[in-house]
Design an enzyme around this catalytic site. Structure first.
Site, mmCIF file in Angstrom:
data_model
loop_
_atom_site.group_PDB
_atom_site.id
_atom_site.type_symbol
_atom_site.label_atom_id
_atom_site.label_comp_id
_atom_site.label_asym_id
_atom_site.label_seq_id
_atom_site.Cartn_x
_atom_site.Cartn_y
_atom_site.Cartn_z
ATOM 1 N N LYS A 271 0.847 -1.201 0.000
ATOM 2 C CA LYS A 271 0.000 0.000 0.000
ATOM 3 C C LYS A 271 0.882 1.252 0.000
ATOM 4 O O LYS A 271 1.981 1.224 0.547
ATOM 5 C CB LYS A 271 -0.854 0.030 1.281
ATOM 6 C CG LYS A 271 -1.997 -0.949 1.301
ATOM 7 C CD LYS A 271 -2.816 -0.779 2.577
ATOM 8 C CE LYS A 271 -3.932 -1.795 2.661
ATOM 9 N NZ LYS A 271 -4.957 -1.656 1.613
ATOM 10 N N ARG A 345 -10.335 -11.446 1.955
ATOM 11 C CA ARG A 345 -11.231 -12.487 1.428
ATOM 12 C C ARG A 345 -10.618 -13.883 1.560
ATOM 13 O O ARG A 345 -11.335 -14.867 1.693
ATOM 14 C CB ARG A 345 -11.617 -12.156 -0.024
ATOM 15 C CG ARG A 345 -10.493 -12.160 -1.007
ATOM 16 C CD ARG A 345 -10.815 -11.404 -2.283
ATOM 17 N NE ARG A 345 -10.786 -9.955 -2.097
ATOM 18 C CZ ARG A 345 -11.067 -9.064 -3.048
ATOM 19 N NH1 ARG A 345 -11.421 -9.442 -4.246
ATOM 20 N NH2 ARG A 345 -11.008 -7.785 -2.796
HETATM 21 N N1 BES Z 1 -8.113 -3.627 4.122
HETATM 22 C C1 BES Z 1 -8.266 -3.253 2.775
HETATM 23 C C2 BES Z 1 -9.537 -2.484 2.486
HETATM 24 C C3 BES Z 1 -9.673 -1.128 3.117
HETATM 25 C C4 BES Z 1 -9.393 -0.006 2.381
HETATM 26 C C5 BES Z 1 -10.154 -0.983 4.392
HETATM 27 C C6 BES Z 1 -9.547 1.235 2.937
HETATM 28 C C7 BES Z 1 -10.304 0.266 4.961
HETATM 29 C C8 BES Z 1 -10.014 1.379 4.228
HETATM 30 C C9 BES Z 1 -8.266 -4.494 1.881
HETATM 31 O O1 BES Z 1 -7.537 -5.562 2.335
HETATM 32 C C10 BES Z 1 -7.697 -4.078 0.559
HETATM 33 O O2 BES Z 1 -6.573 -3.650 0.547
HETATM 34 N N2 BES Z 1 -8.475 -4.204 -0.495
HETATM 35 C C11 BES Z 1 -8.037 -3.829 -1.780
HETATM 36 C C12 BES Z 1 -8.608 -4.839 -2.762
HETATM 37 C C13 BES Z 1 -8.053 -4.698 -4.165
HETATM 38 C C14 BES Z 1 -6.591 -5.055 -4.182
HETATM 39 C C15 BES Z 1 -8.827 -5.601 -5.066
HETATM 40 C C16 BES Z 1 -8.571 -2.440 -2.100
HETATM 41 O O3 BES Z 1 -9.685 -2.117 -1.730
HETATM 42 O O4 BES Z 1 -7.832 -1.661 -2.702
HETATM 43 ZN ZN ZN Z 2 -5.475 -5.468 1.812
#
Ligand code: BES
Ligand code: ZN
Ligand code: ZN
Length: 491
Positions: A271, A345
């Site tokens: 991230k 997931r």
């Molecule tokens: N934990 C994150 C989602 C999230 C984003 C929670 C912002 C709280 C605030 C999750 O694990 C994630 O990173 N999801 C990705 C999925 C993508 C790679 C398909 C996302 O939402 O960018």
């Molecule tokens: Zn994530």
């Protein structure tokens, strides 16, 4: 905050007087409203919803304050409007540097007396929440209210008010458990300490907690979950919580699954710095489930509930999983990992399979901070829902109306399922740029077999960057109250 209900009047220094639209038009000065009538006539106070005016009067020892609080149209009042209006009054009182607030009970034709009392207390206490335990000096922290009392309750209603206060207290504590867990940093709350907290809360509220270590998780064959966990030095912990409130109907079990990523760096699909700042909150689903179990058990609901959290961290190391890996799962399905940041997931599908196969639940609800896409779609206002069962969703809507935690159903058309099919494995863990919240939900849906299922994405609602009515900055504890009310509907 100490809460009380009292009959009759009060001599408090700070009194909140809720006023409906039109109620000052009668031009009478009875009922102590003459000051409010003058204020209205001078245009200083309107009775519209959320309008507020504080009048300071000099008394023998300092000042006394009357906070006039507009409630809007009598027939339009809802429990959530009561929470938010009470929140506003409490914030107003905080500015006065006083520690005690007395608020006159709201009479409503459409919200029952019991729910009025509950909502007033929820709005007051949750506004007063602070997470400042790591501050070593208190000089910057704002003032907080120590006593909140509802007055002018009549004798006939007093017992009802006391019962409402008890339920409100359990609901508030469940929400605060969730807020605290989310607000704690990831160097304090990691899988082992989260499990310890769950055990402590289980003892306090009256539900069983069993914790599985890595070896035991391996024996269970929770391969997808273990893949996510293996990049971290912190051992994963599978937390299983059980509350048996209806021994005559042991076959019927409501299953709750909470995403328990105590930290999500994104893994090798790392991230950006900004996105990582709040990722201690990626266990918001777990926090909500633990908070809900607290309230369910404290309220002794006549229902069986089993909750599961597959807790771990998503980190980077020589041993971490990588984009392109093909991994297994407890259910036997293979998954192509195209993004290590879509980790939630992977942990959830094993938790869902576990709760169905090993705990024999009859229905499944999973709650997770799963996608950034849900923030784009619904903001911080509502959680996104994917489901396979209309009736179950209807119950969630009722729970949502009762708790004030908003939900919105997203479509689950078969076309979306196509997006998560892999060419080289059974599934892939991302569905592409579009419909991210739906494809994430449907990925979990592939593992729920035929069970009635609700997937609730709280990534937008579980954290707020600034105070908004009774949701204070940081973790909101979203979901704890919603799941408690859902369990109540399922009784
Ligand atoms: N934990 C994150 C989602 C999230 C984003 C929670 C912002 C709280 C605030 C999750 O694990 C994630 O990173 N999801 C990705 C999925 C993508 C790679 C398909 C996302 O939402 O960018
Ligand atoms: Zn994530
Ligand atoms: Zn995550």
């Amino acid at each position: 905050m100490k809460l009380t209900v009292i009959q009759g009047k009060t001599n408090a220094v700070v009194k909140v007087i809720p006023i409906y639209e039109g109620s000052l038009d009668k031009k009478t000065s009875c009922g102590g409203l003459s000051t409010a009538i003058k204020l209205k006539n001078s245009g200083k106070f309107k009775e519209s919803y959320g309008d507020i005016y504080t009048l300071a009067k000099e008394a023998e020892e300092g000042f006394v304050y009357r906070i006039f609080l507009g409630l809007g149209k009598k027939e339009e009042l809802t429990p959530e409007k009561i929470r938010r209006a009470t929140s506003k009054a409490v914030k107003e009182a905080m500015k006065l540097n006083e520690t005690s607030v007395h608020m006159k009970v709201i009479d409503s034709p459409n919200v029952c007396f019991y729910d009025v009392i509950k909502a007033m207390f929820e709005g007051a206490v949750l506004t007063n929440y602070k997470f400042d335990k790591y501050k070593t000096s208190n000089n910057e922290t704002k003032k907080f209210i120590e006593y909140f009392e509802i007055f002018k309750i009549n004798e006939d209603n007093f017992k009802i008010a006391e019962n409402a206060l008890k339920e409100a207290q359990d609901i508030i504590e469940g929400n605060i458990i969730a807020r605290d867990l989310v607000n704690e940093p990831a160097n304090v709350i990691y899988p082992e300490t989260l499990a310890e907290k769950a055990k402590e809360i289980g003892v306090k509220a009256g539900f069983d907690v069993k914790v599985f270590n890595k070896e035991e998780i391996e024996k269970l064959n929770m391969k997808a979950y273990l893949e996510v966990a293996k990049g971290s030095d912190k051992e994963p912990k599978l937390i299983v919580m059980k509350y048996e409130g209806n021994k005559e109907d042991v076959q019927n079990i409501l299953g709750l699954v909470g995403k328990g990523l105590t930290y999500d760096s994104g893994g090798y699909s790392i991230k950006p710095t900004d996105g990582m700042k709040t990722m201690k909150s990626d266990m918001g689903g777990a926090a909500a489930v633990i908070g809900a179990m607290y309230t369910i058990a404290k309220q002794k609901l006549k229902i069986n509930v089993t909750a599961v959290v597959a807790s771990c961290e998503n980190m980077i190391s020589g041993g971490a999983y990588k984009p392109g890996d093909i991994i297994g799962s407890m259910a036997g399905k293979t998954i192509e990992v195209l993004n290590t940041d879509a980790e939630g997931r992977l942990t959830l599908v094993d938790a869902v399979n576990y709760i169905i196969e090993k705990e024999k639940v009859s229905k499944v609800v999973d709650m997770a901070t799963l996608t950034g896409a849900v923030l784009v779609a619904l903001g911080t206002t509502a959680s996104g829902v994917v489901t396979n069962n209309k009736d179950f969703y209807t119950k969630l809507e009722i729970a949502s109306n009762n708790s004030g935690e908003k939900v919105w159903q997203l479509p689950a058309f078969d076309e979306y399922k196509e997006l998560i099919k892999s060419d080289i494995a059974d599934l892939k863990n991302i569905g592409g740029k579009c419909a991210g919240t739906i494809t994430a939900g449907l990925f979990i849906g592939e593992f729920v077999q035929e069970k009635p299922w609700l997937h609730i994405d709280i990534a937008g609602t579980s954290w707020v960057d600034s105070d908004k009515h009774y949701r204070t900055k940081g973790g909101t504890g979203e979901g704890a109250r919603l799941l408690y009310h859902l369990a109540k509907e399922e009784q």
